[in-house]
Design a protein around this motif. Structure first.
Motif: not given
Length: 312
Positions: A168-169, A185, A257, A263-264, A266, A269-270, A272
């Motif tokens: 996971k992130t 992140v 999410y 899903n997105w 990595v 991610c920032q 989003y």
């Protein structure tokens, strides 16, 4: 006794009346960018600027001998969407959907291709980043983990490296009580990762509220005061110490999410996280929807991104 002002909420019908033509969108963007101080966005000159007959071409600068318009140097520059009103509708949907809007849903709403919808949303997310405001006062901190559960993955996709946050992130969140949210992140929730982010984003002298995670140890030695709750023994409130506000942010993000995006990557991610943070910060019930849209378009100035950069 003064009455509390009720914020003005725009419907899509109101938005259509406010922006009936492409010309109205261009006028709106020019007002956002320049107000009454028209200048070349490339060299800053204010003289020798000639307005072009075709409004989309914008202006000609005689000093640097180049064309420019309200979209130059923003994510909207060189876009291939013919009707510029599409951007205002997409922005409205992104700002008013509490859990976000997927590219698939935006494609249906605007009758454009999935690729165009995906690219459009990522360009709007670029405008959501860059919050330079420093938090102060009472600030809650917490970390969260975003990603699919190992148990739900296909056998070929399982990492088989343990439990909890594996695969996971990690996201570090900060929320000023009664104020803004900031989230970023990080590689892992260690002191080496957390402490620099805290010093960068929270004013010295503030009071920090955290749980007992070791990554927050030592923050109260010089620059901050600190209150803590011990979640491992089911302690959720200790006098003024709790992390309920920042945990409510995680609740919204995880609903988006799991329920909207599913899903997105990595890599994005920032972006989003910036989207959700921006929407929460601008979503105050006292703020007009129109003012929230203004903030989004102001956030575009000086930022641009290509499709190649997003997909590389």
């Amino acid at each position: 006794m003064t009455s509390r002002r009720k914020a003005s909420t725009l419907s899509l019908f109101d938005l259509q009346r406010m922006f009936p033509t492409e010309e109205s969108i261009i006028e709106y963007m020019e007002q956002i960018r320049w107000g009454d101080n028209l200048h070349c966005v490339k060299c800053g000159a204010t003289d020798r600027i000639t307005k072009q007959k075709q409004r989309k071409k914008g202006y000609w600068c005689g000093d640097c001998r180049s064309y420019f318009n309200a979209y130059t140097g923003t994510p909207l520059e060189h876009n291939r969407i013919r009707d510029q009103r599409t951007w205002i509708y997409a922005s409205y949907l992104l700002m008013t959907a509490r859990k976000g809007i997927s590219a698939l849903q935006l494609r249906r709403e605007l009758n454009i291709s999935y690729k165009a919808a995906w690219y459009m949303l990522h360009r709007l997310r670029i405008a959501c980043g860059g919050n330079m405001k420093v938090l102060k006062g009472e600030v809650e901190l917490d970390e969260s983990y975003l990603g699919g559960k190992e148990a739900n993955k296909h056998e070929s996709g399982k990492l088989r490296q343990g439990r909890g946050a594996v695969g996971k992130t990690t996201v570090l969140g900060m929320r000023e009580r009664g104020g803004d949210v900031k989230a970023m992140v990080i590689d892992k929730p260690s002191q080496n990762e957390i402490h620099p982010k805290v010093h960068e984003n929270i004013e010295y002298g503030s009071t920090l509220y955290t749980d007992e995670h070791k990554g927050y140890d030592g923050l109260d030695r010089v620059f901050y005061s600190q209150g803590r709750v011990n979640h491992s023994v089911k302690e959720f409130v200790n006098q003024m110490a709790h992390t309920n506000s920042i945990e409510s942010v995680w609740a919204v993000i995880k609903r988006g999410y799991n329920g909207t995006y599913h899903n997105w990557s990595v890599k994005h991610c920032q972006a989003y996280i910036n989207e959700f943070s921006f929407r929460l910060n601008q979503g105050n019930v006292k703020r007009d929807t129109k003012n929230r849209l203004d903030s989004l378009f102001r956030g575009m100035l000086g930022k641009k991104v290509t499709y190649a950069a997003l997909t590389s």
